[in-house]
Design a protein around this motif. Sequence first.
Motif, mmCIF file in Angstrom:
data_model
loop_
_atom_site.group_PDB
_atom_site.id
_atom_site.type_symbol
_atom_site.label_atom_id
_atom_site.label_comp_id
_atom_site.label_asym_id
_atom_site.label_seq_id
_atom_site.Cartn_x
_atom_site.Cartn_y
_atom_site.Cartn_z
ATOM 1 N N TRP A 96 -4.906 6.392 -0.772
ATOM 2 C CA TRP A 96 -4.120 5.173 -0.602
ATOM 3 C C TRP A 96 -4.405 4.252 -1.781
ATOM 4 C CZ3 TRP A 96 -6.226 8.143 3.000
ATOM 5 C CH2 TRP A 96 -5.464 8.498 4.131
ATOM 6 N N VAL B 177 -6.142 -6.206 2.469
ATOM 7 C CA VAL B 177 -4.959 -7.057 2.622
ATOM 8 C C VAL B 177 -5.062 -7.866 3.910
ATOM 9 C CG1 VAL B 177 -2.458 -7.067 2.918
ATOM 10 C CG2 VAL B 177 -3.507 -5.511 1.282
ATOM 11 N N LYS C 19 -1.693 -1.412 7.428
ATOM 12 C CA LYS C 19 -2.150 -2.412 6.455
ATOM 13 C C LYS C 19 -3.625 -2.161 6.127
ATOM 14 C CE LYS C 19 -0.904 -6.620 7.256
ATOM 15 N NZ LYS C 19 -0.830 -7.980 7.854
ATOM 16 N N SER C 20 -3.967 -2.191 4.855
ATOM 17 C CA SER C 20 -5.352 -1.957 4.448
ATOM 18 C C SER C 20 -6.231 -3.145 4.832
ATOM 19 C CB SER C 20 -5.435 -1.721 2.938
ATOM 20 O OG SER C 20 -5.115 -2.903 2.235
ATOM 21 N N ALA D 282 4.037 -1.861 -5.928
ATOM 22 C CA ALA D 282 3.951 -0.655 -5.100
ATOM 23 C C ALA D 282 5.254 0.127 -5.137
ATOM 24 C CB ALA D 282 3.607 -1.040 -3.661
ATOM 25 N N VAL E 47 -3.749 0.348 -3.062
ATOM 26 C CA VAL E 47 -3.331 -0.978 -2.607
ATOM 27 C C VAL E 47 -3.046 -1.860 -3.825
ATOM 28 C CG1 VAL E 47 -3.914 -2.962 -1.167
ATOM 29 C CG2 VAL E 47 -4.889 -0.709 -0.638
ATOM 30 N N THR F 227 0.837 -1.215 0.000
ATOM 31 C CA THR F 227 0.000 0.000 0.000
ATOM 32 C C THR F 227 0.863 1.253 0.000
ATOM 33 O OG1 THR F 227 -1.694 -1.172 1.272
ATOM 34 C CG2 THR F 227 -1.859 1.221 1.165
#
Length: 249
Positions: free
Chosen positions: A67, A105, A101-102, A76, A69, A22
């Motif tokens: 953001w 994910v 962390k998204s 990335a 991802v 990300t």
Amino acid sequence: MSGEEAAGGGGGEANGVQPNVTIYINNLNEKIKLEELKKSLNAVFSQFGKILEVLAFKTLKHKGQAWVVFEDVASATKALKGMQDFPFYDKPMKIQYAKTKSDVVAKADGTFVPRERRKRNDEKPEKKQKREQHHDVSQAGGMNAYPGTYGAPPLSQLPFGAGPRVMMPEIIVPNSILFVQNLPHDTTAMVLQMFFCQYQGFKEVRTIETKPGIAFVEYGDEGQATAAMNALQGFKIKETPMLITYAKK
């Protein structure tokens, strides 16, 4: 990654943040509408790899930020290096690896924890005790966990298609206007302008609403148009390479 967590922004390796899937982008033009911003970011960054999700929020503290991802760290990293300071809607993008962390994910690797649960785990003992003392009162209203994933569905799932390839004319006379084909149908003039305005002599981008997938880009003279065409020939928008020729006159 929730709205509150996203407020923490991003960081580079110098700040102890390791490369991850990300990237955090700031210094974005705040005048751009949210959905247009997401689509434009998806179009710009899809050249580096598969995008799982694009996050941006309407709240005041999140304006000018987004953001993106990716499916893997390599994509990335390429995006971070390749698009650093890219003039996105007339403002240079500032890109770092995200600190948090998204959600998409976390769900994939099994570490996802709903926002309310995370908040309670981090709660100070005295606040937790006070909350438990008022449990009977709050129970009447109910305490439900916050919904799962934040933001819109992954833009990579939105329908789009490349326009039909048009046969190139046998004789093309070089001139100051470029004819751009094979564009995803939802490509906007603003997205194209971001790419073509980087080259000297740029004047304007013209699209035809009834004919998606094509556009005309005008420069000051033939030489300037040629330089832009050579630089952007085959450039991918949403994994679809642009086909650029001189316009017929």
